[in-house]
Structure formats: C-alpha cells, structure tokens
Scaffold this motif. Structure first.
Motif, mmCIF file in Angstrom:
data_model
loop_
_atom_site.group_PDB
_atom_site.id
_atom_site.type_symbol
_atom_site.label_atom_id
_atom_site.label_comp_id
_atom_site.label_asym_id
_atom_site.label_seq_id
_atom_site.Cartn_x
_atom_site.Cartn_y
_atom_site.Cartn_z
ATOM 1 N N PHE A 1 0.852 -1.195 0.000
ATOM 2 C CA PHE A 1 0.000 0.000 0.000
ATOM 3 C C PHE A 1 0.885 1.242 0.000
ATOM 4 C CE2 PHE A 1 0.848 -1.397 4.281
ATOM 5 C CZ PHE A 1 1.134 -0.239 4.992
ATOM 6 N N ALA A 2 0.261 2.363 -0.323
ATOM 7 C CA ALA A 2 0.968 3.642 -0.321
ATOM 8 C C ALA A 2 0.875 4.266 1.062
ATOM 9 C CB ALA A 2 0.372 4.582 -1.356
ATOM 10 N N SER A 3 1.984 4.796 1.542
ATOM 11 C CA SER A 3 1.989 5.459 2.846
ATOM 12 C C SER A 3 3.169 6.428 2.901
ATOM 13 C CB SER A 3 2.089 4.430 3.975
ATOM 14 O OG SER A 3 2.031 5.078 5.233
ATOM 15 N N MET A 4 3.222 7.201 3.981
ATOM 16 C CA MET A 4 4.321 8.130 4.177
ATOM 17 C C MET A 4 5.454 7.442 4.937
ATOM 18 S SD MET A 4 3.253 10.907 2.748
ATOM 19 C CE MET A 4 4.426 12.149 3.302
ATOM 20 N N VAL A 5 6.674 7.824 4.593
ATOM 21 C CA VAL A 5 7.827 7.414 5.382
ATOM 22 C C VAL A 5 8.513 8.691 5.870
ATOM 23 C CG1 VAL A 5 9.421 7.312 3.419
ATOM 24 C CG2 VAL A 5 9.882 5.935 5.442
ATOM 25 N N TYR A 6 8.952 8.666 7.144
ATOM 26 C CA TYR A 6 9.546 9.853 7.766
ATOM 27 C C TYR A 6 10.982 9.517 8.153
ATOM 28 C CZ TYR A 6 10.304 13.608 11.188
ATOM 29 O OH TYR A 6 10.807 14.680 11.879
ATOM 30 N N PHE A 7 11.935 10.291 7.607
ATOM 31 C CA PHE A 7 13.351 10.091 7.922
ATOM 32 C C PHE A 7 13.683 10.917 9.169
ATOM 33 C CE2 PHE A 7 13.029 8.748 3.589
ATOM 34 C CZ PHE A 7 13.973 7.745 3.446
ATOM 35 N N ILE A 8 13.923 10.206 10.253
ATOM 36 C CA ILE A 8 14.068 10.859 11.563
ATOM 37 C C ILE A 8 15.298 11.767 11.605
ATOM 38 C CG2 ILE A 8 14.475 10.409 14.038
ATOM 39 C CD1 ILE A 8 12.753 7.851 13.618
ATOM 40 N N LYS A 9 16.374 11.375 10.957
ATOM 41 C CA LYS A 9 17.628 12.119 11.046
ATOM 42 C C LYS A 9 17.517 13.535 10.480
ATOM 43 C CE LYS A 9 22.550 11.637 9.870
ATOM 44 N NZ LYS A 9 23.551 10.780 9.197
ATOM 45 N N ASN A 10 16.885 13.670 9.285
ATOM 46 C CA ASN A 10 16.813 15.008 8.675
ATOM 47 C C ASN A 10 15.397 15.561 8.567
ATOM 48 O OD1 ASN A 10 15.714 13.556 6.600
ATOM 49 N ND2 ASN A 10 17.255 14.079 5.074
ATOM 50 N N GLY A 11 14.402 14.818 9.075
ATOM 51 C CA GLY A 11 13.039 15.331 9.087
ATOM 52 C C GLY A 11 12.325 15.290 7.752
ATOM 53 N N GLY A 12 12.908 14.602 6.760
ATOM 54 C CA GLY A 12 12.263 14.527 5.447
ATOM 55 C C GLY A 12 11.174 13.472 5.422
ATOM 56 N N SER A 13 10.162 13.676 4.566
ATOM 57 C CA SER A 13 9.080 12.687 4.442
ATOM 58 C C SER A 13 8.625 12.625 2.995
ATOM 59 C CB SER A 13 7.902 13.063 5.351
ATOM 60 O OG SER A 13 7.393 14.337 5.003
ATOM 61 N N ARG A 14 8.103 11.439 2.623
ATOM 62 C CA ARG A 14 7.653 11.259 1.236
ATOM 63 C C ARG A 14 6.678 10.097 1.153
ATOM 64 N NH1 ARG A 14 11.292 10.289 -4.278
ATOM 65 N NH2 ARG A 14 9.530 9.574 -5.535
ATOM 66 N N LEU A 15 5.750 10.205 0.205
ATOM 67 C CA LEU A 15 4.813 9.112 -0.071
ATOM 68 C C LEU A 15 5.551 8.025 -0.833
ATOM 69 C CD1 LEU A 15 1.777 8.254 0.072
ATOM 70 C CD2 LEU A 15 1.558 9.172 -2.236
ATOM 71 N N ILE A 16 5.497 6.812 -0.310
ATOM 72 C CA ILE A 16 6.216 5.699 -0.932
ATOM 73 C C ILE A 16 5.310 4.463 -0.968
ATOM 74 C CG2 ILE A 16 8.543 6.459 -0.404
ATOM 75 C CD1 ILE A 16 6.998 3.897 1.830
ATOM 76 N N GLN A 17 5.862 3.362 -1.457
ATOM 77 C CA GLN A 17 5.134 2.098 -1.517
ATOM 78 C C GLN A 17 5.680 1.166 -0.432
ATOM 79 O OE1 GLN A 17 5.478 0.025 -5.251
ATOM 80 N NE2 GLN A 17 3.684 -1.221 -4.889
ATOM 81 N N ILE A 18 4.827 0.855 0.530
ATOM 82 C CA ILE A 18 5.212 -0.060 1.605
ATOM 83 C C ILE A 18 4.935 -1.494 1.154
ATOM 84 C CG2 ILE A 18 4.666 -0.855 3.947
ATOM 85 C CD1 ILE A 18 6.120 1.707 4.097
ATOM 86 N N LYS A 19 5.916 -2.379 1.361
ATOM 87 C CA LYS A 19 5.721 -3.810 1.130
ATOM 88 C C LYS A 19 6.011 -4.521 2.451
ATOM 89 C CE LYS A 19 6.714 -4.100 -3.846
ATOM 90 N NZ LYS A 19 5.555 -4.846 -4.315
ATOM 91 N N ALA A 20 4.951 -5.004 3.086
ATOM 92 C CA ALA A 20 5.098 -5.742 4.352
ATOM 93 C C ALA A 20 5.173 -7.228 4.013
ATOM 94 C CB ALA A 20 3.915 -5.449 5.263
#
Length: 846
Positions: free
Chosen positions: A100-119
């Motif tokens: 599914f599509a979701s946001m990922v948040y990069f803790i180190k630099n605070g960046g975020s982007r909509l990506i494709q999660i594969k669980a």
C-alpha cells in the motif's frame, strides 16, 4: 538467294551481369550514395529487431526471477476467512505480502515522502533475489524491526544504513539499501520507491485503518509442475466470485512480453519512417541517374539491344547496390543494438544479454533489397520506353508516353508494402489503416505544397528582383529539380521530430496543475473522522487554505438490475474491486450534467436513492438512466437508481468521483476524508509535512510539485528514447538532401559552366545556389512544422482533451537548424565545382 534475316538474340544472364558491371564503372560511388539513403532506416530496423529478439529470449529465461514465485494470488480487499483458510495450505513454500501507499519519515533530517510499503513474511522471492547492500540484509530484515529502503530515497534524503525511519506509529532501523526487487525497473523506482518492512509489525504501525487501500498478495512455490497445474485449475472457478487475480510465470511472461512488444512496435515504426524517407531518396536519385543514362541506353538500342535487356542491366545494378546497402545497414544496425539497452535501461525489468540476431540481420537484408528494387522500379520501367532515336534527338524531344499499367501496378505494390509492413508491427487492421493513412496524407500534403510552391514561384516571380534572386528561384522549377523530393523528405522528418516534441509538451502542460496561484499543490488522504478537526487546526496554524475537503466512502456493487455476478458474467468487471464514492449537494466546477436530473439531497427514509454516475464509468459497467444498482457499503445494502449522468473534467486539480450520492444518506457510514491545500514554498512544505506525519502517521500526503518533477523526468526519459529513434529520420533526411545535391552535380556543372562563360563570378553562383537552398529549406521546414502543429492540435483536442499553444521559441530554433543545414549542405557541395576553370571541366566532360 540468301534470306536477309536478323539472327535471334541469345543474351544470357552472365552477359547482362558483365554489362551492368561495365556500365557502372564510372558511377559506382554515385550508386552507393543513392542506396545510402536506406542504410540508416535498415540499421534502425535491424537494431530494433535484434533488441526485440534478445529481450524476448531474456524474458523467457528470466521469467521465474521476474515473478519470484510459481503462483501469485492477489486481492484488492481483505480475503474472506473461508477463502484464506483454503489458500494458506497451497504450495510447498509460501510467503505473504501486503502492499500500500503510505508516508515514510526520515528521523535524522526530518524529510518525508509518499512511498510504496511492502510488508513481507516468508522467503520471497523463491527465484532470484532481492538485491540489497549489504547483501545479507535481504534475508535478515524480517528478524527484527528493520527496513529495506530504496536507494533513490536513501540518496534523496542523505540517509545511511543504521539510520531510522518512521512508518506509521513505529520506527524501523534501516538494515540495508534496496537496489532491486523482482520486476522492478528504474522508472518504477523513481515514481514509486519501495520500503520493505516485516509483515508481523504492520498492525502496530496503525496504517490498516478505514480507507487504507491494501493489496494482498500470496506467493507460492511448487516443486511439482503437475500439482501447480491442478491447483490453478481448482482456483479458476473461484477467481471471479472472490475478486481474486491469479498470476503465474507463464502469465507474467506473456504480460511482460506484450508490454515490450508494444514498445518494439513503436521503435520499429520509427525506424520504418526513416526507411520511407530513404525510399524517397532512392526513387528520386535513380530517376536522375536514368535520365543521365538516356543516351547510353539509346545507343545500346541502336546496336540491337532489346528494351527488356536494357531494363535488366540497370535492374541488376540497382539490385546489387541495394544488396550492398542492406548489408551495410544490417551491420550498422547490429552495432547500434548494443546502444539500445543503455537508452532503454530505465524501462527494462530484466538483464539484457546482447548477441547477434541472425534472423534480424536476414530480415534487414531482405527488406533492404526489396525496398531498393521496389522504389527504383518506377524509374527503371521507363528504360523500356527509350527509343533508339533518342540517341540523336534526346536533347530536343520530350516524348509523351502513354499511361503505363505496369507502373500503376508498381505503385499499388508500394502502397501494399507499406500497409503490410505496418500491419506486421501493429497486428491491428484499424491501427494499420490509421498509420498508413496518416503517412499517406502527410506525403500528399507535402507533395501538394511542393507543386503549389513551384507553380507560384513560376507564375508570380517578380521581374523587378535582382538576377541572383530570380535565378535562385528559377532553380526551384528547372528540369530535374529536387524541390518535390526535398520538400517531402525534409518536411516529413521535420514534422516527425516536431510532433514528438509538441506531444511531450502537451503531456507536461496537461499535468502542470500546481503552478497556478489558486490551485492546490498538496493532497492529504486517509484522514479519519477523529482527525479531521485537529488536522484543520494544524493547517490553519500554517496560514494555509482548506481547499476541497471531501468525505470518501468505500463500497462495492452487489447487484445491477437485480442480477448478481453469477447471473451477469458478461459484466464481471462491474462487480470487481472497491469503489470510492462521495456525497455532495451540488455539482462541482469540474462536473457537467449531460442527462437525467441532479438530486442534491434526499429526505430521511427514502427507499431508493437517486445517484449520479460519471459518463465513462456508466458505459464501462453497462448501465443507463433509471437502471437500479444495489451497493454494499461496508455490510449495509443500499438500493439506488441512476438519476443522472455527469461529464467530469479529470484534468482539474480537485477530487473527482465516478459515483456521487446525494446528501442525507452516507453521513453516518464509515468514511475517511481528503483535504487539499496550497503550500507557498518548499521550506514550508517540508516543515508542514513533517508535523502532519508526526501527529497523524496514518495520513498520506502527495506533494504535487514533486509529482510534477517526477513526471517531467519520466517524460524526459521517454522523450530521449523517442528522439533517439527520430534522429534516424533526421539523419536520413540529411543523407537524402546530400544525395540529391550530388546526384544533380553533372547538371550543376553544366549550369555553372554556362554562367561562368557568360561572366558570372564564383560569388554570384554561390549566391544563386544559396538562395535556392535557403528557400528549399524554408519551404520544407515550414511545411513540416505546419503539419506538426496541425497534427499536435488534433491530438491535443481529440486524444488528450487539452489545449495546445505552439511553443514559438523551440519552433524558431528547429526551423533555423533545418534551414541552416540545408543551405550549408547545398552551398558546400556546389563549392567544389567552382574551384576549377570552365575549360578544364568542359574537356573532362568530353
């Protein structure tokens, strides 16, 4: 008394071959130049055919690695417990994945982007591997709360192995950099980068709430092929009923092969256009060549040679030179094929192993030979009509021959050849007819333009102009002029390249929706009811507008006019998949009612709800006004009737829906919301996204500026591939130009001698030629651009449903380049004639 008999001619093939060889001694370089027009076209086709053969072999050899499993079962919604129980025991090895599509948040630099999660859970892929750095990360990441992050994301956010990312409510350690997953291409990695996480932590992320669009995949490995076939046969009856999709190695192979066959067909047609331009060059050059051979042929006729034998002498010449040209083109094409994987690397899901395709080489040689002979035949057939009397009066008599039925038969074969070759690429009669007609109309329009140009120049050339200008213009309609051929060849190649450029611009402009000051450029979805007010408050704290905030309800069709899926198998697609609908009391600016009556609100207790359907969707599910549809809204059955049909402008930057309910029905149904806003700068966008992801991890955000940038990059990559193939057409157009100039060299020598003898200087003769080629370039490039603008406007209006405004600067640049190239080539080729005195040239000419 002796009878006065003429002995019957006994001429064998060997004598004809010797005569063809002897006659060509002074013209072999020119004949090779004639055929050089088709070399690039043959090279393009051989390169494409070789690449296609190698790609098909690699898809066949790597199909299992591409699929990763013997059997894949896929569902767009949660699988029913009974079905899940039955498929969990299939196969010798199994794995499960939810995407599914979701946001990922990069803790180190605070960046975020909509990506494709594969669980993922299990040892997928069973064939091939997930390529990571370090290598062991692909097998170890499921052991703990780890993630594999796509290398494009790692580069974009300057992340390193060991850093952490936040997915929903959970933090994951980046255990490895994902370099390649089964079936992934460079394009898909750019547009939808992947992050792998272990499936056992998915529920804890909080991302499986209402509104989440999750794709469920089940992977299986079978060691026994018969057992796999038996399983597929058992599953097939359940597929439609349960809304499942089945994929096997064979179906993946077919699907991938089909996709790249379409690409190969496009590339082949691009090469074929270059070849057609070369055919024009061949036909015109051979015509001039035969005209120059009139006296030689007439002399042979005086010596008793029959017309058919004269025809065969020159047919042999053209065939041999055509064969040499085809071989050269095939060799060049075989070399060029090694460039295609580099050009197309971002689109290929498999590793390409390039090798010589002898089938493609053979096809190129046969095609080159056929093209050379077929397009030379109209001029060669004229050899049969040359009378022995032409030897003494060729300069004074222009014979008017009768209509030659054989000539019209050759023209018919030409048209049939173009149609047949196009059909072999497209495999569709309608598409073949459309392409052939488009090429034919373009040829005819350029032909008409050329004829009109020569008529107007001849009729209305101002006598007050200086001699140099009048002579330059007069060359456009002198005997054996190249006006017609160059207008068609250069005009068509210009039109081809300009159309490709314009279409790319139309596509970019169509999606440049976030550039307007009042247009939203940030979309948030999966907003739960409990989050709506808090998100609005956060958005207002950034002084951002709340634009187009709408509810979305997930549902599916249960019945259409009383028929369920089992009773309406001809309309199965209507019952498959989930529908995202909304409710509203009025039409939006993007909607227009085309039939029926709009109902904005209904009273409580209304039994059958009047709904509105989008026109295209209504056609796809085969319903019309007053048809009845029973919807299943998360377990609640709601009877509806189609009250109106809407036309929706999908190009507008707002939420649009296929199914719209009136207010007063779905307010209490489980729902989520979409919010659109406009963010003024990248800095504000980054901070706002960071706050939203931290406060509401389940909410997904689309930065339309980033989407536009990605799309621009994608179209640039596609455009590069197209321009690479279009370059063959432009290069062929230039070779045709060079060939036509050198073909008429003898005539220009005579003209130059006369002008020099009459006192003209080198500068004046160069000026005359410069004027001629300048206007040839102007008319050819202008005609091509007019065709390109007209064709692009038609495509924009009827295919893309977009506006088209010709970009003036690129048009001027392309126009200037084409005209400059024509003038430089024409003047440069003439210059060598002027470097020697007239008397020396007269003596050489004999």
């Amino acid at each position: 008394m002796l009878k006065n008999e003429i002995p019957k001619q006994q001429i064998g093939f060997s004598w004809l071959l010797k005569m063809a060889w002897r006659d060509s001694r002074k013209n072999r370089s020119r004949l090779l130049l004639f055929i050089s027009s088709i070399v690039l076209g043959i090279a393009a086709l051989v390169a494409v055919y070789s690449f296609k053969d190698n790609l098909e072999n690699d898809i066949n050899n790597q199909a299992k690695e591409l699929t990763g499993a013997d059997l894949i079962i896929e569902s767009k919604r949660a699988v029913a417990p009974a079905t899940l129980k039955s498929i969990e025991t299939l196969g010798d090895e199994r794995a499960t994945e939810r995407t599914f599509a979701s946001m990922v948040y990069f803790i180190k630099n605070g960046g975020s982007r909509l990506i494709q999660i594969k669980a993922l859970e299990g040892k997928f892929p069973f064939y091939g591997k997930i390529e990571t750095k370090p290598t062991q990360a692909a097998t170890n990441f499921q052991e703990d709360r780890n993630a594999l992050v796509d290398q494009t994301l790692m580069l974009q956010y300057n992340a390193k192995v060991g850093d952490s990312v936040k997915v929903g409510d959970l933090k994951f350690k980046i255990l490895g950099i994902l370099e390649k997953a089964p079936g992934q291409t460079g394009i898909s990695a750019s547009v939808a980068p992947i992050v792998y996480i272990p499936l056992k932590y998915l529920e804890q992320t909080g991302l499986t709430k209402i509104g989440s669009r999750i794709t469920y995949r089940f992977y299986y490995q079978y060691r026994n092929a018969d057992e796999l076939a038996k399983t597929i046969k058992t599953l097939e009856p359940k597929v439609e009923k349960e809304g499942l999709d089945i994929e096997t190695v064979a179906s993946k192979k077919e699907e991938t092969g089909r996709s790249f066959r379409d690409m190969s067909r496009f590339l082949a047609l691009s090469g074929f256009i270059a070849l057609l331009l070369g055919c024009i060059g061949v036909g015109s050059a051979i015509h001039v060549y035969i005209q120059e051979k009139l006296s030689t042929i007439a002399t042979l006729r005086c010596l008793g040679l029959k017309a058919k034998h004269a025809f065969f002498i020159y047919l042999i010449q053209i065939s041999i030179i055509g064969l040499i040209g085809a071989i050269l083109g095939s060799i060049l094409g075989t070399l060029i094929q090694f460039l295609l994987p580099i050009v197309l690397k971002d689109f290929l899901p498999v590793e390409i192993t390039m090798q010589i395709s002898w089938l493609a080489v053979a096809q190129g040689i046969i095609l080159g030979l056929i093209i050379s002979v077929l397009f030379a035949l109209p001029s060669l057939l004229g050899v049969r009509k040359i009378s022995p009397l032409n030897a003494i009066r060729a300069s004074f008599e222009n014979q008017q021959t009768k209509r030659d039925s054989l000539l019209w038969l050759v023209y018919a074969f030409m048209a049939l050849f173009v149609f047949g070759f196009t059909y072999l690429q497209m495999r569709s009669v309608m598409q073949t007819i459309a392409f052939t007609l488009a090429i034919g109309i373009a040829f005819l329009l350029l032909l008409l333009f050329s004829k009109t140009l020569m008529f107007l120049v001849k009729k209305f050339l101002p006598s007050a102009w200086s001699y140099l200008w009048r002579q330059g213009f007069a060359n456009l309609y002198r005997p054996n002029n190249q006006t017609l051929m160059l207008t068609v060849s250069i005009g068509l190649s210009t039109a081809f390249i300009a159309t490709l450029f314009f279409v790319q611009g139309i596509l970019i402009n169509r999606v440049t929706l976030s550039s307007g000051a009042n247009q939203p450029n940030m979309v948030m979805f999966d907003i739960q009811n409990s989050q709506k007010q808090e998100l609005n408050k956060l958005t207002k704290s950034y002084k951002l507008p709340l634009m187009n905030q709408v509810p979305i309800i997930t549902m599916r069709i249960e019945e259409i006019n009383g028929k369920k899926l089992e009773a309406d198998t001809g309309n199965a697609r209507a019952f498959r998949g989930e529908i995202r609908a909304t409710y509203q009391d009025s039409l939006t600016a993007a909607e227009k009612l085309i039939s029926g009556v709009w109902t904005g609100k209904v009273e409580e207790g209304t039994e059958t709800i009047p709904i509105s359907l989008e026109q295209g969707y209504a056609n796809r599910i085969k319903v019309k006004l007053k048809d009845k549809i029973l919807f299943n809204v998360q377990g609640m059955l709601i009877p509806t009737v189609v009250g109106s049909i809407r036309e929706v402008n999908w190009g507008t930057m707002q939420t649009n829906f296929r199914v719209v309910f009136p207010a007063g029905v779905l307010e209490a149904a489980p729902q989520f919301h979409v919010l659109m806003t406009r963010v003024p700068s990248k800095e504000v966008s980054a901070k706002y996204q960071s706050d939203v992801v931290n406060a509401f991890p389940n909410i997904s955000m689309i930065d339309l500026d980033l989407v536009l940038k990605l799309l621009d990059e994608l179209l640039d990559k596609i455009g590069f591939v197209i321009r690479f193939m279009a370059g063959f057409s432009m290069a062929t157009g230039w070779i045709v130009l060079l060939s036509s100039v050198l073909t008429s060299k003898n005539q220009r020598i005579k003209e130059s001698i006369l002008l020099r003898t009459l006192g003209a200087s080198k500068k004046q003769i160069l000026s005359i030629n410069a004027v001629e080629y300048f206007f040839l370039g102007v008319f050819a490039a202008g005609a091509g651009l007019v065709l390109a603008i007209g064709g692009s406007w038609l495509l924009a209006k009827f295919s893309f449903e977009a506006n088209f405004a010709p970009p003036l600067v690129p048009i001027f640049v392309l126009f200037s380049i084409v005209v400059g190239l024509v003038v430089i080539t024409g003047v440069w080729s003439t210059k060598s004639i002027l470097n020697q005195p007239p008397l020396k040239i007269l003596r050489n000419e004999g």
